[in-house]
Design an enzyme around this catalytic site. Structure first.
Site, PDB file in Angstrom:
ATOM      1  N   GLY A   1       9.055   5.212   6.130  1.00 28.75           N
ATOM      2  CA  GLY A   1       9.734   5.145   5.853  1.00 28.75           C
ATOM      3  C   GLY A   1      11.031   5.132   7.202  1.00 28.75           C
ATOM      4  O   GLY A   1      10.264   5.273   7.861  1.00 28.75           O
ATOM      5  N   GLU A   2      11.842   5.505   7.275  1.00 32.83           N
ATOM      6  CA  GLU A   2      13.263   5.607   8.332  1.00 32.83           C
ATOM      7  C   GLU A   2      13.307   3.930   9.029  1.00 32.83           C
ATOM      8  O   GLU A   2      14.451   4.026  10.004  1.00 32.83           O
ATOM      9  CB  GLU A   2      12.495   6.570   9.586  1.00 32.83           C
ATOM     10  CG  GLU A   2      12.173   7.796   9.134  1.00 32.83           C
ATOM     11  CD  GLU A   2      11.028   7.926  10.192  1.00 32.83           C
ATOM     12  OE1 GLU A   2      10.547   7.708  11.268  1.00 32.83           O
ATOM     13  OE2 GLU A   2      10.585   9.535   9.923  1.00 32.83           O
ATOM     14  N   GLY A   3      13.661   2.757   8.488  1.00 31.90           N
ATOM     15  CA  GLY A   3      12.874   1.861   9.157  1.00 31.90           C
ATOM     16  C   GLY A   3      11.849   1.271  10.159  1.00 31.90           C
ATOM     17  O   GLY A   3      12.200   0.225  10.659  1.00 31.90           O
TER      18      GLY A   3
END
Length: 334
Positions: free
Chosen positions: A300-302
């Site tokens: 996740g997180e970009g």
């Protein structure tokens, strides 16, 4: 027509026809979004939206809810994977508190867009009220409006929220009428027993809300505050004609919800990677999209956005800088 001009420019670079593969399609897409045969990427940003989920208390994650605020502190300290990759590839990174169940101290480099502390437990009631959902959308839009004033024309979105793969699985199931069991993955790393428990819990959620119809109803009922804010942010990025970098499963669910209302938003989207989350590849297929990378990521997180960026820059650079057969005095095929 611009589309033909772009294709001609790509085809007559000093290479066999189509030899740069998917980079050629990517260059064409970027040129069409920017309406030019000489595109440029300006001030790339990644925005990470963070929020907690009431459903997390039901045991759908391998990690406790407090990990959300702890990871936000890690982002702010520069120590997470997304920080590393943003520094490496020249991204300006913004962290947004969309609804973390924590009181952050003053003075942090944190954008406060908290609608409430955590979404509600969807086993008992919708994740958000209509007013909370609308406020979350508007908060996401406002973040991108401010970023657009810097001249940024390419933006990626990440998320942090224990329980958000569950929310995304529910949204995917209802958006595309796919059985929930085909939308559920291991998220933060569930074992087989935990995965079955997650499926059982989410099946109960589906049964509780049998009359949902629109994408907004689905997002309000099953989504999270960070997902809703990401939706508003993506919507505004499209309005500002930015290139929109889509990360993994959760970000893809967010843009899929918007595409149900306006498929043209997909014209501006670059899908950066295929997540290791079970349902992501199915979701990409439902949207008719191909991703740049497949690294078995599920952070996740970009992170996928930041990792894919050098390839996106390469697509622009070859279009802008690579010689044509005529320029280089190289013979083309007969």
């Amino acid at each position: 027509m611009l589309a033909d001009e772009l294709q001609h420019k790509i085809d007559f670079k000093t290479k066999p026809l189509g030899a740069l593969g998917f980079l050629e399609q990517l260059a064409h897409k970027i040129g069409m979004v920017q309406q030019t045969t000489s595109p440029i990427l300006i001030k790339p940003h990644i925005v990470v939206f963070a929020a907690d989920h009431g459903i997390a208390t039901a045991g759908v994650s391998a990690y406790p809810q407090e990990v959300t605020y702890q990871m936000v502190m890690n982002f702010l300290g520069g120590g997470a994977a997304i920080n590393v990759f943003c520094r490496q590839n020249g991204f300006d990174m913004k962290i947004v508190d969309a609804g973390v169940n924590f009181d952050f101290p003053e003075g942090l480099d944190l954008i406060n867009k908290k609608v409430r502390k955590s979404s509600r437990n969807i086993l008992e009631e919708p994740a958000m009220t209509i007013d909370e959902y609308q406020l979350a959308l508007e908060n996401g839009r406002s973040v991108v409006k401010e970023i657009s004033e810097t001249g940024c024309n390419i933006i990626g979105f990440g998320e942090m929220g224990i329980g958000n793969t569950s929310a995304s699985s529910l949204m995917m199931s209802q958006l595309f009428n796919v059985p929930i069991v085909d939308c559920v993955g291991r998220g933060t790393g569930l074992n087989d027993a935990q995965l079955q428990n997650k499926i059982d819990i989410l099946s109960k959620c589906i049964e509780k809300y049998p009359t949902l119809e629109t994408a907004d109803e689905i997002a309000q009922t099953f989504g999270g505050l960070e997902i809703a804010q990401m939706m508003g942010a993506m919507e505004e990025a499209y309005r500002q004609n930015m290139l929109i970098l889509i990360d993994g499963f959760i970000a893809t669910v967010a843009v899929a919800s918007l595409a149900k209302k306006n498929t043209e938003i997909l014209d501006n989207c670059i899908f950066c990677h295929v997540s290791d989350e079970y349902a992501h590849i199915k979701l990409l297929a439902l949207l008719g999209q191909k991703a740049l990378l497949n690294l078995n990521l599920r952070v996740g997180e970009g992170t996928g956005c930041a990792l894919a960026y050098p390839l996106i820059q390469s697509a622009v650079n070859f279009l802008d800088e690579m010689s044509s057969f005529e320029d280089a005095n190289v013979s083309n095929k007969d």
